[in-house]
Design an enzyme around this catalytic site. Structure first.
Site, mmCIF file in Angstrom:
data_model
loop_
_atom_site.group_PDB
_atom_site.id
_atom_site.type_symbol
_atom_site.label_atom_id
_atom_site.label_comp_id
_atom_site.label_asym_id
_atom_site.label_seq_id
_atom_site.Cartn_x
_atom_site.Cartn_y
_atom_site.Cartn_z
ATOM 1 N N LYS A 92 -10.300 33.279 -88.980
ATOM 2 C CA LYS A 92 -11.114 33.518 -87.777
ATOM 3 C C LYS A 92 -10.221 33.490 -86.530
ATOM 4 C CE LYS A 92 -15.285 31.744 -89.993
ATOM 5 N NZ LYS A 92 -16.246 30.651 -90.186
ATOM 6 N N GLN B 149 -17.192 24.584 -88.571
ATOM 7 C CA GLN B 149 -17.058 25.075 -89.943
ATOM 8 C C GLN B 149 -17.764 24.147 -90.928
ATOM 9 O OE1 GLN B 149 -15.768 28.045 -90.700
ATOM 10 N NE2 GLN B 149 -15.956 27.834 -92.910
ATOM 11 N N ASP C 291 -22.576 31.585 -84.817
ATOM 12 C CA ASP C 291 -22.855 31.579 -86.250
ATOM 13 C C ASP C 291 -24.309 31.968 -86.537
ATOM 14 O OD1 ASP C 291 -20.804 31.023 -88.064
ATOM 15 O OD2 ASP C 291 -20.797 28.879 -87.598
HETATM 16 N N1 GUN Z 1 -19.038 27.907 -94.192
HETATM 17 C C1 GUN Z 1 -19.211 28.981 -94.989
HETATM 18 N N2 GUN Z 1 -19.558 30.059 -94.272
HETATM 19 C C2 GUN Z 1 -19.617 29.651 -92.984
HETATM 20 C C3 GUN Z 1 -19.918 30.331 -91.765
HETATM 21 O O1 GUN Z 1 -20.235 31.504 -91.724
HETATM 22 N N3 GUN Z 1 -19.853 29.553 -90.649
HETATM 23 C C4 GUN Z 1 -19.532 28.242 -90.675
HETATM 24 N N4 GUN Z 1 -19.522 27.595 -89.526
HETATM 25 N N5 GUN Z 1 -19.255 27.595 -91.787
HETATM 26 C C5 GUN Z 1 -19.286 28.302 -92.942
#
Ligand code: GUN
Length: 293
Positions: free
Chosen positions: A52, A96, A119
């Site tokens: 990211k 995350q 998100d």
């Molecule tokens: N863990 C797995 N997929 C995601 C996501 O799209 N965002 C976040 N914050 N954590 C995750």
């Protein structure tokens, strides 16, 4: 059989975002800023967050990575969320997941200002999405919609089976595929670990979106000829042939299912790369205050 190339589509979208950032920069506007909070050292989470941050650089965004050890308290993490909520330079941020067991994920998600929740996990965004209002749509479902759109796949009136009912993928995906829109207008069936007639449902599906996290779950005898298969699975399996020592395995037994498909996403290189560019798109929207002022 057409392979849906998420890597190529995501590369194209990254260029589009980078161009827009260039225009913002030229006009003297604010460069979008994404912050990511990472707790602990889970291998998968480390990889995703690094990716990211790298993608932010590629498209010209500002990014910040905030790290905590596994033993961070819920109070400390909530204070971090509050700080990011109040930081006028941060347009959007993510925490995350998964978080350590002593921290309530729901509490953290609800503490995030929904206007910065790129998100799309906050109940305000989830709720607005479910009734078709402008909002941040979570990255994986948004990425899948984008793939269907870019490959001009017809969805109207089709029977879409979603395997999995997670808050992150299955539920929003089902909601989006039934909405009055393109992509959408599907008859949607959601199957999950307790479904008794999952195979029969899959055999009746025109589109199957598999988000179970069960490696190679969907087999050839579960799908009809001409089906469209979207594989969201990304299980990290030990491998002696890759440099990282891991390989990603999808939820679809690709070799036997793909010959029956009209379209299918591979793993890796299908949905995965789209998820990250969707997060970038949401960050761009947040930076432009395009959804919430
Ligand atoms: N863990 C797995 N997929 C995601 C996501 O799209 N965002 C976040 N914050 N954590 C995750």
């Amino acid at each position: 059989m057409h392979l849906i190339d998420g890597k190529a589509v995501s590369a194209q979208i990254k260029l589009e975002i980078a161009e827009e950032v260039g225009r913002i920069r030229e006009a003297g506007g604010k460069i979008p800023h994404l912050a990511a909070v990472l707790v602990g050292h889970d291998g998968g989470s480390e990889t995703y967050v690094a990716s990211k941050v790298r993608t932010c650089e590629e498209v010209g965004f500002k990014s910040s990575l905030i790290r905590y050890e596994e033993d961070v308290t819920e109070e400390e993490l909530l204070a971090c969320v509050e700080r990011l909520n109040g930081d006028p330079d941060v347009d959007g941020f993510i925490v995350q997941l998964p978080l350590p067991a002593h921290i309530s994920e729901q509490k953290i998600i609800e503490a995030i200002d929904y206007r910065k929740d790129v998100d799309g996990f906050h109940p305000v965004n989830a709720g607005r999405m479910s009734i078709g209002l402008p909002c941040f749509i979570s990255a994986t479902p948004a990425g899948i919609l984008e793939l269907l759109k870019r490959y001009e796949i017809e969805t109207k009136g089709k029977h879409c089976v979603v395997l999995g009912r997670s808050n992150i993928v299955g539920k929003p995906m089902a909601m989006l595929m039934m909405q009055k829109a393109y992509p959408g207008d599907c008859t949607v069936t959601v199957c999950h670990s307790r479904s008794e007639n999952l195979k029969e449902m899959c055999l009746r599906a025109d589109i199957i979106i598999v988000a179970l996290g069960a490696p190679e779950f969907l087999k050839a005898d579960m799908v009809k000829e001409g089906v469209i298969v979207i594989d969201v699975g990304t299980t990290r399996m030990p491998s002696s042939v890759t440099k990282s020592g891991f390989k990603l395995v999808g939820d679809v037994k690709f070799d036997e299912v793909s010959p029956k498909c009209s379209y299918i996403t591979p793993v890796p290189g299908g949905v995965g790369p789209m998820t990250i560019v969707s997060l970038m798109k949401n960050t761009l929207l947040a930076g432009k205050k395009a959804i919430y002022t």
